[in-house]
Design an enzyme around this catalytic site. Structure first.
Site, mmCIF file in Angstrom:
data_model
loop_
_atom_site.group_PDB
_atom_site.id
_atom_site.type_symbol
_atom_site.label_atom_id
_atom_site.label_comp_id
_atom_site.label_asym_id
_atom_site.label_seq_id
_atom_site.Cartn_x
_atom_site.Cartn_y
_atom_site.Cartn_z
ATOM 1 N N LYS A 8 -6.755 7.134 10.526
ATOM 2 C CA LYS A 8 -8.179 7.080 10.902
ATOM 3 C C LYS A 8 -8.265 6.910 12.419
ATOM 4 O O LYS A 8 -8.472 5.804 12.911
ATOM 5 C CB LYS A 8 -8.864 5.891 10.213
ATOM 6 C CG LYS A 8 -9.146 6.102 8.753
ATOM 7 C CD LYS A 8 -10.191 5.141 8.219
ATOM 8 C CE LYS A 8 -9.593 3.828 7.818
ATOM 9 N NZ LYS A 8 -10.492 3.001 6.974
ATOM 10 N N ASP A 54 0.840 3.537 4.385
ATOM 11 C CA ASP A 54 -0.246 4.211 3.669
ATOM 12 C C ASP A 54 -1.288 4.783 4.618
ATOM 13 O O ASP A 54 -1.706 5.936 4.493
ATOM 14 C CB ASP A 54 -0.911 3.261 2.645
ATOM 15 C CG ASP A 54 -1.295 1.899 3.231
ATOM 16 O OD1 ASP A 54 -1.137 1.678 4.460
ATOM 17 O OD2 ASP A 54 -1.758 1.040 2.461
ATOM 18 N N GLY A 109 0.779 -1.243 0.000
ATOM 19 C CA GLY A 109 0.000 0.000 0.000
ATOM 20 C C GLY A 109 0.803 1.281 0.000
ATOM 21 O O GLY A 109 0.420 2.272 -0.608
ATOM 22 N N ASP A 117 -5.836 -0.436 -1.650
ATOM 23 C CA ASP A 117 -6.588 -1.356 -2.494
ATOM 24 C C ASP A 117 -7.890 -1.814 -1.859
ATOM 25 O O ASP A 117 -8.122 -1.631 -0.666
ATOM 26 C CB ASP A 117 -5.751 -2.611 -2.758
ATOM 27 C CG ASP A 117 -5.616 -3.476 -1.497
ATOM 28 O OD1 ASP A 117 -5.328 -2.910 -0.418
ATOM 29 O OD2 ASP A 117 -5.828 -4.691 -1.576
ATOM 30 N N ASP A 169 -5.007 2.508 10.860
ATOM 31 C CA ASP A 169 -6.434 2.284 11.085
ATOM 32 C C ASP A 169 -6.603 1.803 12.536
ATOM 33 O O ASP A 169 -6.618 2.617 13.457
ATOM 34 C CB ASP A 169 -6.854 1.245 10.033
ATOM 35 C CG ASP A 169 -8.312 0.889 10.033
ATOM 36 O OD1 ASP A 169 -9.144 1.784 10.205
ATOM 37 O OD2 ASP A 169 -8.631 -0.296 9.832
ATOM 38 N N PHE A 177 -13.807 3.786 4.102
ATOM 39 C CA PHE A 177 -12.855 2.882 3.470
ATOM 40 C C PHE A 177 -12.408 3.560 2.183
ATOM 41 O O PHE A 177 -13.214 3.899 1.327
ATOM 42 C CB PHE A 177 -13.481 1.515 3.177
ATOM 43 C CG PHE A 177 -12.445 0.518 2.757
ATOM 44 C CD1 PHE A 177 -11.642 -0.112 3.698
ATOM 45 C CD2 PHE A 177 -12.231 0.245 1.408
ATOM 46 C CE1 PHE A 177 -10.652 -1.007 3.310
ATOM 47 C CE2 PHE A 177 -11.235 -0.653 1.014
ATOM 48 C CZ PHE A 177 -10.452 -1.280 1.973
ATOM 49 N N ARG A 190 -5.178 0.232 -6.693
ATOM 50 C CA ARG A 190 -3.947 0.803 -6.118
ATOM 51 C C ARG A 190 -3.352 1.879 -7.015
ATOM 52 O O ARG A 190 -2.646 2.759 -6.554
ATOM 53 C CB ARG A 190 -2.890 -0.292 -5.912
ATOM 54 C CG ARG A 190 -3.222 -1.294 -4.829
ATOM 55 C CD ARG A 190 -1.969 -2.109 -4.520
ATOM 56 N NE ARG A 190 -2.229 -3.310 -3.744
ATOM 57 C CZ ARG A 190 -2.283 -3.353 -2.413
ATOM 58 N NH1 ARG A 190 -2.124 -2.272 -1.713
ATOM 59 N NH2 ARG A 190 -2.501 -4.494 -1.796
HETATM 60 P P1 5GP Z 1 -4.293 -1.432 10.943
HETATM 61 O O1 5GP Z 1 -3.390 -2.509 11.409
HETATM 62 O O2 5GP Z 1 -3.887 -0.055 11.371
HETATM 63 O O3 5GP Z 1 -5.728 -1.713 11.258
HETATM 64 O O4 5GP Z 1 -4.310 -1.525 9.394
HETATM 65 C C1 5GP Z 1 -3.485 -0.875 8.593
HETATM 66 C C2 5GP Z 1 -3.593 -1.449 7.197
HETATM 67 O O5 5GP Z 1 -4.936 -1.775 6.849
HETATM 68 C C3 5GP Z 1 -3.168 -0.402 6.228
HETATM 69 O O6 5GP Z 1 -1.798 -0.473 5.989
HETATM 70 C C4 5GP Z 1 -3.984 -0.757 5.004
HETATM 71 O O7 5GP Z 1 -3.302 -1.719 4.255
HETATM 72 C C5 5GP Z 1 -5.254 -1.350 5.560
HETATM 73 N N1 5GP Z 1 -6.328 -0.348 5.628
HETATM 74 C C6 5GP Z 1 -6.805 0.293 6.713
HETATM 75 N N2 5GP Z 1 -7.761 1.168 6.394
HETATM 76 C C7 5GP Z 1 -7.906 1.100 5.058
HETATM 77 C C8 5GP Z 1 -8.748 1.791 4.106
HETATM 78 O O8 5GP Z 1 -9.572 2.673 4.396
HETATM 79 N N3 5GP Z 1 -8.569 1.430 2.813
HETATM 80 C C9 5GP Z 1 -7.681 0.484 2.416
HETATM 81 N N4 5GP Z 1 -7.626 0.221 1.113
HETATM 82 N N5 5GP Z 1 -6.871 -0.170 3.272
HETATM 83 C C10 5GP Z 1 -6.993 0.139 4.577
HETATM 84 MG MG MG Z 2 -0.646 -1.152 4.603
#
Ligand code: 5GP
Ligand code: MG
Length: 176
Positions: free
Chosen positions: A131, A100, A45, A160, A103, A153, A166
């Site tokens: 986020k 990227d 990403g 992606d 979350d 999202f 992407r």
């Molecule tokens: P975390 O471990 O912080 O929950 O997740 C991070 C990863 O989840 C990011 O690097 C990304 O790959 C994916 N992700 C989280 N939110 C989004 C979103 O809104 N869109 C997309 N495409 N991927 C997300």
């Molecule tokens: Mg990622």
């Protein structure tokens, strides 16, 4: 311009992204002057953001790549996978992890812990998007953030949905 029907709305245009990355590069250049940092790209990403960001750095940097994944479709699985074969040597280095989006922050907190075990000089996280309302690891903060966004999202600029979208040069809200 190519706008797939799955994209509901453009959140950040290509021009806005470019401008914001420039500003982040200027800040990082200032903060890492004289330190020869190692920029670590979290595949896949972060790839577009990473290649743009390193070219805004007006100091010497080195680059490495790792792979992490936790999403299936638009759902976070909570099961974070790090690909750790041929892991770069970060001992004594100032590491900037380039991501990227943060979350739940499960990925970044796990990766950061993993990296800190390897005796780097420092580890900071630069994430293009954040986020904060979705945090599971509540105390996690990225050190450099392009934009904080609401709980949408999003796709494009590296992000992606099941490996699609992407390559979009903008960030768009995905129709769920
Ligand atoms: P975390 O471990 O912080 O929950 O997740 C991070 C990863 O989840 C990011 O690097 C990304 O790959 C994916 N992700 C989280 N939110 C989004 C979103 O809104 N869109 C997309 N495409 N991927 C997300
Ligand atoms: Mg990622």
């Amino acid at each position: 311009m190519f706008i797939p029907q799955e994209v509901e709305k453009i959140l950040f245009t290509e021009q806005e992204i470019k401008q914001r990355v420039k500003e982040m590069g200027a800040q990082l250049t200032e903060d890492y002057k004289g330190r020869n940092p190692l920029f670590l790209c979290v595949l896949k990403g972060a790839a577009p953001f990473f290649t743009d960001l390193i070219r805004e750095m007006e100091i010497e940097v080195q680059i490495e790549f790792i792979r992490a994944s936790s999403y299936i479709g638009t759902e976070s699985t909570g099961d974070v996978r790090l690909s750790i074969t041929e892991f770069p040597d970060i001992k004594g280095r100032d590491v900037v992890v380039v991501e990227d989006i943060v979350d739940t922050a499960r990925t970044m907190s796990l990766l950061k812990k993993y990296l800190l075990d390897m005796s780097p000089a420092s580890v900071k996280v630069a994430s293009f998007l954040d986020k904060p309302s979705r945090r599971v690891v509540e105390d996690f903060r990225a050190d450099y953030v392009g934009y904080s966004i609401e709980d949408h999202f999003v796709v494009g600029y590296g992000l992606d949905c099941d490996q699609r979208f992407r390559n979009l040069p903008y960030i768009g809200i995905f129709k769920t």
